[in-house]
Structure formats: structure tokens, C-alpha cells
Design a protein around this motif. Structure first.
Motif, PDB file in Angstrom:
ATOM      1  N   VAL A 127      87.130  72.032 -19.318  1.00 46.82           N
ATOM      2  CA  VAL A 127      88.666  72.130 -19.396  1.00 46.82           C
ATOM      3  C   VAL A 127      88.814  73.769 -19.417  1.00 46.82           C
ATOM      4  CG1 VAL A 127      90.736  72.237 -20.827  1.00 46.82           C
ATOM      5  CG2 VAL A 127      89.064  70.363 -21.173  1.00 46.82           C
ATOM      6  N   PHE A 128      89.599  74.102 -18.121  1.00 43.15           N
ATOM      7  CA  PHE A 128      89.869  75.443 -17.905  1.00 43.15           C
ATOM      8  C   PHE A 128      91.278  75.672 -18.090  1.00 43.15           C
ATOM      9  CE2 PHE A 128      85.916  75.030 -15.889  1.00 43.15           C
ATOM     10  CZ  PHE A 128      85.525  76.416 -15.568  1.00 43.15           C
ATOM     11  N   THR A 129      91.671  76.968 -18.492  1.00 45.08           N
ATOM     12  CA  THR A 129      93.161  77.457 -18.375  1.00 45.08           C
ATOM     13  C   THR A 129      93.247  78.461 -17.220  1.00 45.08           C
ATOM     14  OG1 THR A 129      93.201  78.705 -20.349  1.00 45.08           O
ATOM     15  CG2 THR A 129      93.340  76.355 -20.609  1.00 45.08           C
ATOM     16  N   ALA A 130      94.159  78.514 -16.629  1.00 44.16           N
ATOM     17  CA  ALA A 130      94.498  79.679 -15.672  1.00 44.16           C
ATOM     18  C   ALA A 130      95.817  79.944 -15.514  1.00 44.16           C
ATOM     19  CB  ALA A 130      93.922  79.022 -14.193  1.00 44.16           C
ATOM     20  N   ILE A 131      96.303  81.205 -15.480  1.00 42.21           N
ATOM     21  CA  ILE A 131      97.790  81.600 -15.035  1.00 42.21           C
ATOM     22  C   ILE A 131      98.045  81.002 -13.807  1.00 42.21           C
ATOM     23  CG2 ILE A 131      97.266  83.723 -13.873  1.00 42.21           C
ATOM     24  CD1 ILE A 131      99.182  85.032 -16.130  1.00 42.21           C
ATOM     25  N   THR A 132      99.458  80.883 -13.697  1.00 36.28           N
ATOM     26  CA  THR A 132     100.013  80.264 -12.573  1.00 36.28           C
ATOM     27  C   THR A 132     100.975  81.326 -11.869  1.00 36.28           C
ATOM     28  OG1 THR A 132     102.147  79.456 -13.475  1.00 36.28           O
ATOM     29  CG2 THR A 132     100.321  77.981 -13.948  1.00 36.28           C
TER      30      THR A 132
ATOM     31  N   TYR B  54      96.440  84.040  -9.153  1.00 33.17           N
ATOM     32  CA  TYR B  54      97.594  83.121  -9.960  1.00 33.17           C
ATOM     33  C   TYR B  54      97.576  82.004  -8.807  1.00 33.17           C
ATOM     34  CZ  TYR B  54      99.667  87.639 -11.722  1.00 33.17           C
ATOM     35  OH  TYR B  54      99.699  88.802 -12.454  1.00 33.17           O
ATOM     36  N   TYR B  55      97.272  80.865  -9.783  1.00 34.68           N
ATOM     37  CA  TYR B  55      97.229  79.565  -9.356  1.00 34.68           C
ATOM     38  C   TYR B  55      98.279  78.756  -9.243  1.00 34.68           C
ATOM     39  CZ  TYR B  55      91.822  79.452 -10.044  1.00 34.68           C
ATOM     40  OH  TYR B  55      90.574  79.617  -9.924  1.00 34.68           O
ATOM     41  N   ASP B  56      98.221  77.894  -8.242  1.00 38.80           N
ATOM     42  CA  ASP B  56      99.198  76.697  -8.195  1.00 38.80           C
ATOM     43  C   ASP B  56      98.276  75.342  -8.173  1.00 38.80           C
ATOM     44  OD1 ASP B  56      98.437  76.561  -5.560  1.00 38.80           O
ATOM     45  OD2 ASP B  56     100.312  77.400  -4.730  1.00 38.80           O
ATOM     46  N   GLU B  57      99.145  74.168  -8.109  1.00 38.44           N
ATOM     47  CA  GLU B  57      98.240  72.987  -8.265  1.00 38.44           C
ATOM     48  C   GLU B  57      97.620  72.871  -6.988  1.00 38.44           C
ATOM     49  OE1 GLU B  57     100.153  69.599  -9.416  1.00 38.44           O
ATOM     50  OE2 GLU B  57     101.131  70.344 -11.198  1.00 38.44           O
ATOM     51  N   GLU B  58      97.967  73.472  -5.909  1.00 35.45           N
ATOM     52  CA  GLU B  58      97.180  72.997  -4.763  1.00 35.45           C
ATOM     53  C   GLU B  58      95.841  74.101  -4.632  1.00 35.45           C
ATOM     54  OE1 GLU B  58      97.798  74.459   0.081  1.00 35.45           O
ATOM     55  OE2 GLU B  58      99.448  74.300  -1.134  1.00 35.45           O
ATOM     56  N   SER B  59      96.016  75.363  -5.246  1.00 36.14           N
ATOM     57  CA  SER B  59      94.791  76.142  -5.295  1.00 36.14           C
ATOM     58  C   SER B  59      93.680  75.671  -6.114  1.00 36.14           C
ATOM     59  CB  SER B  59      94.971  77.468  -5.815  1.00 36.14           C
ATOM     60  OG  SER B  59      95.810  77.617  -6.617  1.00 36.14           O
ATOM     61  N   VAL B  60      94.224  74.996  -7.346  1.00 36.59           N
ATOM     62  CA  VAL B  60      93.527  74.370  -8.266  1.00 36.59           C
ATOM     63  C   VAL B  60      92.559  73.198  -7.716  1.00 36.59           C
ATOM     64  CG1 VAL B  60      93.414  72.747 -10.350  1.00 36.59           C
ATOM     65  CG2 VAL B  60      94.748  74.841 -10.483  1.00 36.59           C
TER      66      VAL B  60
ATOM     67  N   ILE C 285      95.833  67.686 -14.112  1.00 38.03           N
ATOM     68  CA  ILE C 285      96.426  69.343 -14.268  1.00 38.03           C
ATOM     69  C   ILE C 285      97.594  69.179 -15.077  1.00 38.03           C
ATOM     70  CG2 ILE C 285      97.090  71.160 -13.243  1.00 38.03           C
ATOM     71  CD1 ILE C 285      95.762  70.023 -10.475  1.00 38.03           C
ATOM     72  N   ILE C 286      97.722  69.918 -16.223  1.00 35.77           N
ATOM     73  CA  ILE C 286      98.907  69.819 -17.217  1.00 35.77           C
ATOM     74  C   ILE C 286      99.505  71.348 -17.233  1.00 35.77           C
ATOM     75  CG2 ILE C 286      99.692  69.369 -19.510  1.00 35.77           C
ATOM     76  CD1 ILE C 286      97.055  67.731 -19.850  1.00 35.77           C
ATOM     77  N   LYS C 287     100.664  71.647 -17.317  1.00 37.68           N
ATOM     78  CA  LYS C 287     101.312  72.587 -17.366  1.00 37.68           C
ATOM     79  C   LYS C 287     101.515  72.927 -19.110  1.00 37.68           C
ATOM     80  CE  LYS C 287     104.321  73.264 -13.312  1.00 37.68           C
ATOM     81  NZ  LYS C 287     105.696  72.997 -12.728  1.00 37.68           N
ATOM     82  N   VAL C 288     100.941  74.289 -19.332  1.00 39.69           N
ATOM     83  CA  VAL C 288     101.022  74.635 -20.719  1.00 39.69           C
ATOM     84  C   VAL C 288     101.654  76.066 -20.867  1.00 39.69           C
ATOM     85  CG1 VAL C 288      99.793  75.107 -23.042  1.00 39.69           C
ATOM     86  CG2 VAL C 288      99.140  73.438 -21.417  1.00 39.69           C
ATOM     87  N   ASP C 289     102.820  76.152 -21.794  1.00 35.45           N
ATOM     88  CA  ASP C 289     103.331  77.533 -21.802  1.00 35.45           C
ATOM     89  C   ASP C 289     102.669  78.392 -23.072  1.00 35.45           C
ATOM     90  OD1 ASP C 289     105.130  79.355 -21.155  1.00 35.45           O
ATOM     91  OD2 ASP C 289     106.679  78.868 -22.195  1.00 35.45           O
ATOM     92  N   GLU C 290     101.989  79.197 -22.567  1.00 36.41           N
ATOM     93  CA  GLU C 290     101.402  80.102 -23.659  1.00 36.41           C
ATOM     94  C   GLU C 290     102.323  81.385 -23.687  1.00 36.41           C
ATOM     95  OE1 GLU C 290      98.510  79.353 -25.485  1.00 36.41           O
ATOM     96  OE2 GLU C 290      97.524  77.956 -24.427  1.00 36.41           O
ATOM     97  N   ASN C 291     101.622  82.530 -23.806  1.00 35.93           N
ATOM     98  CA  ASN C 291     102.691  83.685 -23.611  1.00 35.93           C
ATOM     99  C   ASN C 291     102.960  84.111 -22.128  1.00 35.93           C
ATOM    100  OD1 ASN C 291     100.094  84.427 -22.934  1.00 35.93           O
ATOM    101  ND2 ASN C 291      99.983  86.613 -23.606  1.00 35.93           N
ATOM    102  N   GLN C 292     102.112  83.281 -21.411  1.00 39.55           N
ATOM    103  CA  GLN C 292     102.371  83.119 -19.891  1.00 39.55           C
ATOM    104  C   GLN C 292     102.286  81.630 -19.409  1.00 39.55           C
ATOM    105  OE1 GLN C 292     103.457  85.245 -17.554  1.00 39.55           O
ATOM    106  NE2 GLN C 292     102.681  87.403 -18.507  1.00 39.55           N
ATOM    107  N   PRO C 293     103.047  81.341 -18.399  1.00 37.26           N
ATOM    108  CA  PRO C 293     102.861  79.649 -17.940  1.00 37.26           C
ATOM    109  C   PRO C 293     101.459  79.574 -17.450  1.00 37.26           C
ATOM    110  CG  PRO C 293     104.264  80.987 -16.409  1.00 37.26           C
ATOM    111  CD  PRO C 293     103.829  82.025 -17.564  1.00 37.26           C
ATOM    112  N   MET C 294     100.674  78.494 -18.012  1.00 36.60           N
ATOM    113  CA  MET C 294      99.485  78.324 -17.612  1.00 36.60           C
ATOM    114  C   MET C 294      99.286  76.922 -16.978  1.00 36.60           C
ATOM    115  SD  MET C 294      97.706  81.035 -18.872  1.00 36.60           S
ATOM    116  CE  MET C 294      96.123  81.080 -19.622  1.00 36.60           C
TER     117      MET C 294
END
Length: 200
Positions: A133-138, A165-171, A183-192
């Protein structure tokens, strides 16, 4: 990169607090549901994202570039957790395989070749049917497009920190051949983006 993080941890210490990130809680619930027992965390920092896995009976091994961060992890969480001192770009640090790998907010700090190597190295250290499981900024992050353009979708906004900066396509481009299934969107202090892969 070593110097940047070492200075940051010396200066700011536990800069993100001691509670796990939202993504970590989601990854933990997912690992628990799938019976994961042995977790590798590349870029473990001072261990705030390790503790929730340990509290749920998992053994955690970390990799961390900053000696100060490792010392902070020892102070807060004891000495029984193995943490290798070094850069994730030098993986693997052992020949062990893990049934869970969690990599939080790290991959976007690397260049294209380093990202591919990290994904491959993590995949290589997964057991059969193991999960990573990875998290990445979008691209939805407020700093996207700001600072100096280094390469496509990669900017240096703060001196010494280049962010992709990732989007679903680059993931999909980077993870598709490594068992990507969600792929799930998660809002941390930045959208991830929370990226899940399985090794079949």
C-alpha cells in the motif's frame, strides 16, 4: 536528500505529531482484514505510522534515511523494532519477504527511475499473495504547478524537495504491472491517493 531530512528532523523533531496518518489507519484495517503479520515500512520516519500496525499484532521493520528520526523512533517506541539506516533507493537491506508493505508519502519525492526501482524493490520483497500500500500526493494539491518545473508533473517548490504529482493515469502507468487493484482518494493535509497492489 539525506541532508534535507536530517536537518528537518533535528530542527522540527516530531513534526507530524505522534498520531498515525489517516491513510495508515486505512492500511492497518486492510492488513488486519487480510491477516498480514509482517510489515515493511520504507521511510518510517520517527515511527508514528508504525505503531498502529504493532498494536494490531504485526511485526514492523523500517527503513529510514535520517539518524535523528531513528533516534526519535527509539525514544517513543522502544528498541525492539528493526530500522535500517539508509535510503530507500538502496533497497533491499535484507533478503526477507513481507506479507505487507506500507509506504507513506515517500514515492512522490523520487525521480522516475527511483520510483520504478522502489516499486520493483518493494514488490520483490513481498510474499506470494502479499499486499503493498502506497500513498502519493495528487495533482489536486495546492502546490501543484508551483515552483520550478523539473520534468512532467514534477516541481521543486521548496529548495531541495522535488515532488512528482500523481493522478490515476500515472498511478496505473507505474503500478499496473505490479498487481494494482485499487486506488482510493484520501484527504490528509494534502489530497493523496491510496494505492493498493497484490502479488499473485
Amino acid at each position: 536528500m539525506t541532508e534535507f531530512w536530517e536537518e528537518n528532523f533535528i530542527d522540527k523533531q516530531e513534526m507530524w505529531g505522534l498520531n498515525p496518518a489517516k491513510s495508515t489507519v486505512l492500511a492497518n484495517d486492510f492488513f488486519v482484514a487480510n491477516g498480514v503479520k509482517d510489515v515493511l515500512i520504507p521511510g518510517i520516519g520517527y515511527g508514528r505510522n508504525a505503531q498502529v500496525f504493532r498494536e494490531n499484532g504485526m511485526t514492523v521493520t523500517g527503513i529510514e534515511i535520517s539518524k535523528t528520526a531513528i533516534e526519535l523512533a527509539r525514544k517513543h517506541y522502544g528498541t525492539e523494532m528493526t530500522i535500517y539506516h539508509g535510503s530507500v533507493t538502496d533497497m533491499p537491506f535484507n533478503n526477507k519477504q513481507y506479507d505487507g508493505i506500507f509506504c507513506y508519502a515517500l514515492i512522490h519525492l523520487l525521480d522516475s527511475n527511483e520510483r520504478q526501482k522502489l516499486i520493483q524493490d518493494c514488490y520483490n520483497q513481498l510474499t506470494e499473495n502479499g499486499f503493498m500500500v502506497f500513498t502519493a500526493i495528487t495533482k489536486e494539491a495546492t502546490n501543484y504547478g508551483k515552483g520550478e518545473l523539473i520534468s512532467k508533473d514534477r516541481y521543486e517548490f521548496h529548495k531541495g524537495v522535488k515532488i512528482f504529482y500523481y493522478d490515476e493515469e500515472s498511478v496505473k502507468t507505474e503500478f499496473e504491472e505490479f498487481g494494482l487493484f485499487e486506488i482510493i482518494k484520501v484527504d490528509e493535509n494534502q489530497p493523496m491517493l491510496l494505492i493498493k497492489s497484490k502479488k499473485d
